[in-house]
Design a protein around this motif. Structure first.
Motif, short mmCIF file in Angstrom:
data_model
loop_
_atom_site.label_atom_id
_atom_site.label_comp_id
_atom_site.label_asym_id
_atom_site.label_seq_id
_atom_site.Cartn_x
_atom_site.Cartn_y
_atom_site.Cartn_z
N LEU A 31 32.61 26.90 4.47
CA LEU A 31 32.42 27.99 3.53
C LEU A 31 31.33 28.95 4.02
O LEU A 31 30.35 28.53 4.65
N SER A 32 31.48 30.23 3.68
CA SER A 32 30.37 31.16 3.93
C SER A 32 29.20 30.82 3.02
O SER A 32 28.03 30.98 3.41
N LEU A 33 29.46 30.32 1.83
CA LEU A 33 28.41 29.94 0.90
C LEU A 33 27.66 28.72 1.44
O LEU A 33 28.21 27.63 1.54
N GLY A 34 26.41 28.93 1.82
CA GLY A 34 25.59 27.85 2.34
C GLY A 34 25.99 27.37 3.71
O GLY A 34 25.46 26.36 4.18
N ALA A 35 26.91 28.08 4.39
CA ALA A 35 27.46 27.60 5.66
C ALA A 35 27.88 26.14 5.50
O ALA A 35 27.65 25.30 6.38
N ALA A 36 28.49 25.83 4.37
CA ALA A 36 28.75 24.45 3.97
C ALA A 36 30.03 23.88 4.56
O ALA A 36 31.06 24.55 4.63
N LEU A 37 29.93 22.60 4.96
CA LEU A 37 31.12 21.84 5.33
C LEU A 37 31.78 21.37 4.04
O LEU A 37 31.39 20.38 3.43
N ARG A 38 32.79 22.12 3.62
CA ARG A 38 33.48 21.77 2.38
C ARG A 38 34.39 20.58 2.60
O ARG A 38 34.64 19.79 1.68
N ARG A 39 34.87 20.45 3.82
CA ARG A 39 35.81 19.38 4.15
C ARG A 39 35.53 18.91 5.57
O ARG A 39 35.28 19.71 6.46
N LEU A 40 35.54 17.59 5.77
CA LEU A 40 35.42 17.00 7.09
C LEU A 40 36.27 15.74 7.08
O LEU A 40 35.86 14.69 6.58
N ASP A 41 37.50 15.87 7.60
CA ASP A 41 38.45 14.76 7.62
C ASP A 41 38.58 14.23 9.03
O ASP A 41 38.55 15.00 10.01
N PHE A 42 38.73 12.92 9.14
CA PHE A 42 38.98 12.29 10.43
C PHE A 42 40.29 11.52 10.34
O PHE A 42 40.47 10.66 9.49
N GLN A 43 41.23 11.92 11.20
CA GLN A 43 42.57 11.32 11.23
C GLN A 43 43.18 11.27 9.84
O GLN A 43 43.73 10.24 9.40
N GLY A 44 43.06 12.38 9.13
CA GLY A 44 43.71 12.54 7.84
C GLY A 44 42.99 11.94 6.66
O GLY A 44 43.49 11.99 5.53
N ARG A 45 41.78 11.42 6.89
CA ARG A 45 41.04 10.78 5.80
C ARG A 45 39.72 11.51 5.56
O ARG A 45 39.00 11.82 6.52
N PRO A 46 39.39 11.79 4.29
CA PRO A 46 38.13 12.50 4.01
C PRO A 46 36.92 11.63 4.31
O PRO A 46 36.90 10.44 4.01
N MET A 47 35.90 12.26 4.87
CA MET A 47 34.67 11.56 5.23
C MET A 47 33.46 12.05 4.42
O MET A 47 32.42 11.41 4.45
N VAL A 48 33.60 13.18 3.72
CA VAL A 48 32.48 13.73 2.96
C VAL A 48 32.92 14.12 1.56
O VAL A 48 34.09 14.46 1.32
N LEU A 49 31.96 14.10 0.63
CA LEU A 49 32.22 14.62 -0.70
C LEU A 49 32.34 16.13 -0.65
O LEU A 49 31.61 16.80 0.08
N GLY A 50 33.25 16.67 -1.43
CA GLY A 50 33.43 18.11 -1.52
C GLY A 50 33.98 18.47 -2.87
O GLY A 50 34.31 17.60 -3.69
N ARG A 51 34.09 19.76 -3.14
CA ARG A 51 34.62 20.25 -4.40
C ARG A 51 35.77 21.20 -4.14
O ARG A 51 35.73 22.02 -3.21
N ASP A 52 36.82 21.11 -4.96
CA ASP A 52 37.96 22.01 -4.83
C ASP A 52 37.60 23.42 -5.26
O ASP A 52 38.10 24.40 -4.71
N ASP A 53 36.73 23.53 -6.25
CA ASP A 53 36.33 24.83 -6.77
C ASP A 53 35.11 25.33 -6.01
O ASP A 53 34.01 24.77 -6.13
N ALA A 54 35.28 26.40 -5.24
CA ALA A 54 34.17 26.93 -4.45
C ALA A 54 33.01 27.38 -5.32
O ALA A 54 31.85 27.38 -4.87
N HIS A 55 33.28 27.74 -6.58
CA HIS A 55 32.20 28.20 -7.45
C HIS A 55 31.20 27.08 -7.76
O HIS A 55 30.04 27.35 -8.10
N ASP A 56 31.63 25.82 -7.63
CA ASP A 56 30.71 24.72 -7.85
C ASP A 56 29.56 24.74 -6.84
O ASP A 56 28.48 24.21 -7.12
N TYR A 57 29.81 25.35 -5.69
CA TYR A 57 28.79 25.38 -4.65
C TYR A 57 27.70 26.42 -4.94
O TYR A 57 26.64 26.40 -4.33
N VAL A 58 27.94 27.31 -5.88
CA VAL A 58 26.95 28.33 -6.20
C VAL A 58 25.75 27.72 -6.89
O VAL A 58 24.61 28.05 -6.59
N ALA A 59 25.99 26.80 -7.81
CA ALA A 59 24.85 26.27 -8.58
C ALA A 59 24.92 24.78 -8.82
O ALA A 59 23.89 24.13 -8.94
#
Length: 334
Positions: A31-59
């Motif tokens: 994301l441009s917001l916070g230069a955040a890694l919203r998603r980091l998957d390895f071989q099709g499996r998520p490795m980090v917590l993230g949010r579907d709604d980008a607005h959650d990253y604002v606050a």
């Protein structure tokens, strides 16, 4: 690779953009917001917590995947003195401490995509003189690059027009057992961690270093051999040395019972903060305590208030540089 795509808007109406990179078993969304890694998957499996709604990253999110700064971690009382001048910073943690650069810091600012390639993306952010109380106009860059099998390399740089503090890191929340379907995240209690540090920084009740550099031997902070995380409540800096090294070396390794994935974190920083996610429920995002862990390579916390700690001062004509690499690999399930 994808071109930047709008996925939301900032409070001022500017677009929040996202770029996706794929290769070497990884799928990454930035994301441009916070230069955040919203998603980091390895071989099709998520490795980090993230949010579907980008607005959650604002606050709302507790810096999920974001670059935190201008000074990551804590500064006691929101105060420091540099070259004889005293500076006051927002005390945004319980009214006592300055945490992760302040009320917005770098993690809730909209960065600019400067370069987008097939397997790498570079973002920039210019912090004004006086922003969050810090001196000097600072230009920061963050490059995420897929550099090999299962490997995402993060390069952080900064320059300034006046003496200031700089301590940047990535604040991703890892869990090697996240369900692919987005179901509830299990705890990281059965994850196993190894940190090759002979010392750590004891802290007071405000999580501020006391100034001591204590040996880990004979304490629960001895993670030099693989150790089950359990419920011990970790939010401490582990000392890797006194200098920033030129190339990243291993600073932590994580596995998990029931997972066939191992994560190795490599970095150039002199310390790494290990946080076990105990406070995640405070974000009111539905995550239970210890459903992810953070490994934040960085300078020593509260460095400007401890003359014996390595300096975190950046001066005009110098370039701050820190590299963090996340390397995922398959191994026999534990």
């Amino acid at each position: 690779m994808s071109d930047p795509v709008p996925v939301g808007t900032m409070p001022d109406g500017s677009p929040i953009l996202e770029v996706r990179l794929e290769g070497e078993g990884l799928a990454v969304a930035v994301l441009s917001l916070g230069a955040a890694l919203r998603r980091l998957d390895f071989q099709g499996r998520p490795m980090v917590l993230g949010r579907d709604d980008a607005h959650d990253y604002v606050a709302k999110t507790p810096h999920f995947g974001a670059i935190v700064g201008r000074f990551a971690n804590r500064i006691a009382g929101g105060r420091f003195t540099l070259d004889g001048t005293a500076y006051e910073l927002p005390r945004n943690e319980g009214g006592r401490t300055h945490l992760h650069g302040g009320t917005r810091g770098f993690s809730r600012r909209n960065w600019t995509f400067a370069e987008v390639g097939a397997r790498a993306v570079t973002l920039t952010y210019r912090a004004a003189d006086g922003e969050e109380g810090y001196p000097g106009a600072l230009t920061a860059t963050c490059t995420y690059a897929i550099t090999g099998p299962g490997t995402l390399r993060t390069t952080l740089t900064a320059t300034t027009d006046a003496a200031t503090l700089v301590n940047l890191t990535n604040h991703s929340y890892f869990n090697l057992l996240l369900p692919p379907d987005g179901g509830p995240a299990p705890t990281i209690d059965d994850h196993v961690i190894e940190i090759p540090a002979e010392s750590y920084l004891p802290v007071d009740d405000a999580q501020i270093p006391t100034g001591a550099v204590a040996p880990v031997a004979g304490t629960r902070f001895d993670l030099r051999a693989p150790t089950r995380i359990g419920t011990q409540d970790f939010d401490h800096a582990f000392v890797l040395g006194r200098e920033t090294v030129s190339e990243p070396r291993p600073v932590a390794r994580v596995t998990a019972a029931g997972s066939d994935v191992a994560l190795t974190v490599l970095a150039t920083a002199p310390a790494v903060q290990f946080y076990d996610g105990t406070q995640l429920p405070k974000a009111n995002l539905g995550f239970a305590a210890r459903t992810a862990l953070c490994l934040e390579p960085e300078a020593y916390p509260d460095a400007p208030n401890h003359p014996d700690f390595p300096s975190a001062v950046l001066r005009p004509g110098e370039t701050y540089r820190q590299i963090i690499a996340y390397r995922f690999a398959k191994e026999t399930a534990r």
